[in-house]
Design a protein around this motif. Sequence first.
Motif, PDB file in Angstrom:
ATOM      1  N   LYS A  33       1.951  -6.385  -3.940  1.00  0.00           N
ATOM      2  CA  LYS A  33       2.250  -7.211  -3.025  1.00  0.00           C
ATOM      3  C   LYS A  33       1.979  -6.571  -1.433  1.00  0.00           C
ATOM      4  CE  LYS A  33       5.558  -9.976  -5.563  1.00  0.00           C
ATOM      5  NZ  LYS A  33       6.979 -10.280  -5.609  1.00  0.00           N
ATOM      6  N   THR A  34       2.450  -5.452  -1.482  1.00  0.00           N
ATOM      7  CA  THR A  34       2.005  -4.677  -0.079  1.00  0.00           C
ATOM      8  C   THR A  34       1.737  -3.275  -0.455  1.00  0.00           C
ATOM      9  OG1 THR A  34       3.946  -5.964   1.197  1.00  0.00           O
ATOM     10  CG2 THR A  34       3.172  -3.805   2.160  1.00  0.00           C
ATOM     11  N   ALA A  35       0.586  -2.945   0.085  1.00  0.00           N
ATOM     12  CA  ALA A  35      -0.096  -1.616   0.023  1.00  0.00           C
ATOM     13  C   ALA A  35      -0.227  -0.952   1.384  1.00  0.00           C
ATOM     14  CB  ALA A  35      -1.426  -1.655  -0.556  1.00  0.00           C
ATOM     15  N   VAL A  36       0.224   0.595   1.385  1.00  0.00           N
ATOM     16  CA  VAL A  36       0.246   1.280   2.443  1.00  0.00           C
ATOM     17  C   VAL A  36      -0.314   2.449   2.390  1.00  0.00           C
ATOM     18  CG1 VAL A  36       1.756   2.402   4.283  1.00  0.00           C
ATOM     19  CG2 VAL A  36       2.730   0.224   3.323  1.00  0.00           C
ATOM     20  N   ALA A  37      -1.085   3.004   2.978  1.00  0.00           N
ATOM     21  CA  ALA A  37      -1.877   4.295   3.094  1.00  0.00           C
ATOM     22  C   ALA A  37      -1.691   5.189   4.241  1.00  0.00           C
ATOM     23  CB  ALA A  37      -3.565   3.668   2.842  1.00  0.00           C
ATOM     24  N   VAL A  38      -1.551   6.215   3.760  1.00  0.00           N
ATOM     25  CA  VAL A  38      -1.333   7.475   4.692  1.00  0.00           C
ATOM     26  C   VAL A  38      -2.501   8.441   4.650  1.00  0.00           C
ATOM     27  CG1 VAL A  38       0.018   9.260   5.604  1.00  0.00           C
ATOM     28  CG2 VAL A  38       1.312   7.244   4.562  1.00  0.00           C
ATOM     29  N   ASN A  39      -3.328   8.734   5.396  1.00  0.00           N
ATOM     30  CA  ASN A  39      -4.494   9.653   5.414  1.00  0.00           C
ATOM     31  C   ASN A  39      -4.875  10.120   6.743  1.00  0.00           C
ATOM     32  OD1 ASN A  39      -7.248  10.418   5.010  1.00  0.00           O
ATOM     33  ND2 ASN A  39      -6.977   9.618   2.885  1.00  0.00           N
ATOM     34  N   ASN A  40      -5.291  11.267   7.022  1.00  0.00           N
ATOM     35  CA  ASN A  40      -5.675  11.771   8.071  1.00  0.00           C
ATOM     36  C   ASN A  40      -7.134  11.491   8.705  1.00  0.00           C
ATOM     37  OD1 ASN A  40      -7.168  13.482   6.642  1.00  0.00           O
ATOM     38  ND2 ASN A  40      -5.897  15.444   7.270  1.00  0.00           N
ATOM     39  N   ASP A  41      -7.856  10.920   7.665  1.00  0.00           N
ATOM     40  CA  ASP A  41      -9.107  10.443   8.320  1.00  0.00           C
ATOM     41  C   ASP A  41      -9.065   8.784   8.328  1.00  0.00           C
ATOM     42  OD1 ASP A  41     -11.963   9.662   8.125  1.00  0.00           O
ATOM     43  OD2 ASP A  41     -12.358  10.306   6.184  1.00  0.00           O
ATOM     44  N   PRO A  42      -9.457   8.552   9.575  1.00  0.00           N
ATOM     45  CA  PRO A  42      -9.145   7.249  10.229  1.00  0.00           C
ATOM     46  C   PRO A  42     -10.619   6.300   9.442  1.00  0.00           C
ATOM     47  CG  PRO A  42     -10.121   8.453  11.759  1.00  0.00           C
ATOM     48  CD  PRO A  42      -9.709   9.526  10.837  1.00  0.00           C
ATOM     49  N   ASP A  43     -11.381   7.087   8.860  1.00  0.00           N
ATOM     50  CA  ASP A  43     -12.505   6.292   8.239  1.00  0.00           C
ATOM     51  C   ASP A  43     -12.463   6.111   6.797  1.00  0.00           C
ATOM     52  OD1 ASP A  43     -13.982   5.676  10.778  1.00  0.00           O
ATOM     53  OD2 ASP A  43     -14.857   7.659  10.745  1.00  0.00           O
ATOM     54  N   ALA A  44     -11.254   6.491   6.174  1.00  0.00           N
ATOM     55  CA  ALA A  44     -10.996   6.534   4.826  1.00  0.00           C
ATOM     56  C   ALA A  44     -11.104   5.264   4.270  1.00  0.00           C
ATOM     57  CB  ALA A  44      -9.706   7.449   4.317  1.00  0.00           C
ATOM     58  N   GLU A  45     -11.861   4.898   3.100  1.00  0.00           N
ATOM     59  CA  GLU A  45     -11.911   3.773   2.231  1.00  0.00           C
ATOM     60  C   GLU A  45     -10.737   2.988   2.015  1.00  0.00           C
ATOM     61  OE1 GLU A  45     -14.943   3.835  -0.719  1.00  0.00           O
ATOM     62  OE2 GLU A  45     -16.377   5.089   0.225  1.00  0.00           O
TER      63      GLU A  45
END
Length: 300
Positions: free
Chosen positions: A263-275
């Motif tokens: 229902k809700t997906a959250v991503a944490v990544n230090n690459d602003p261009d991550a897929e």
Amino acid sequence: MGKKAWIIATESRRLGGIVDAARGVSDSVSVAAVGSSDLAGEVASYGVDRVVSFVASDDVPVEALGPCVAEFVAADGADLVLSNDSGAARCLLGAAAGALGAAVVGNAQALALDGDNVVADNLVANAKAIEAVAAPKMACIYTGPDADRAEGPAAVVECADVPSVEDRVVGFEEAAGTGLATASRVVGVGMGLAARDNLPLVDALVDAMGAEIACTLPCCDDMRWYPSERVLGSSHNTASPDLYIALGISGSPNHTSGFRDAKTAVAVNNDPDAEIFNCCKYGIVGDLFDVVPALTEAFK
């Protein structure tokens, strides 16, 4: 002229998309609802032409009805059989494929007709390529786009004669701590965690959330951080939690297909261009070692 399609349903998950795909190549779309009588009533409202209910006693596993369902579908002259990717549905689909002598496609994204053949776009190569598979009779695990429930009157439910089977459920044993299929909250771990020594950081978040841990395939096969039952993706497990948090995950199609029903997906990544940011409702660009402790405190 289109094909005669049957959908094997052990649940209603992604049924709208499966019906929509079948309508594109079929003059007739029927559903074999295998499970409770309530399931048959639910799937009848998805704009299909026919629903046949296969109900057994509570102590009989759904998979044991495979031969019965396969014989019924084959006798009706099915050309195309579809299911979602649940374990029980896969088992029943395999039985139907054998009875029909049908080609089997394990990751169908779309369907079309080419003369007398059904053509399925099948996701392959770790979800990085699509191959076109053509055959006059086909059994497909459909993993393509979902769709809303079709409008229209509910189909009349028929009840199939289910023979007595000897298989019985004699008990349940909890798997090794995993409940991805039914978890309301899941935290996914990717290679961005860098080292096994950093996994306690994730454990603290999981405890605070009351969540289950999932991981990408490399975290299992290459790093050996988690067992295979924790792998989330088209090659292993799928999950549809209320909340999915992806930590240090780049976003390969193999993995993202495993949580697309969240229902809700959250991503944490230090690459602003991550897929992965293309597959999430919320994205946090930042260092995991700053963001995860802050999330942990917030959930506490």
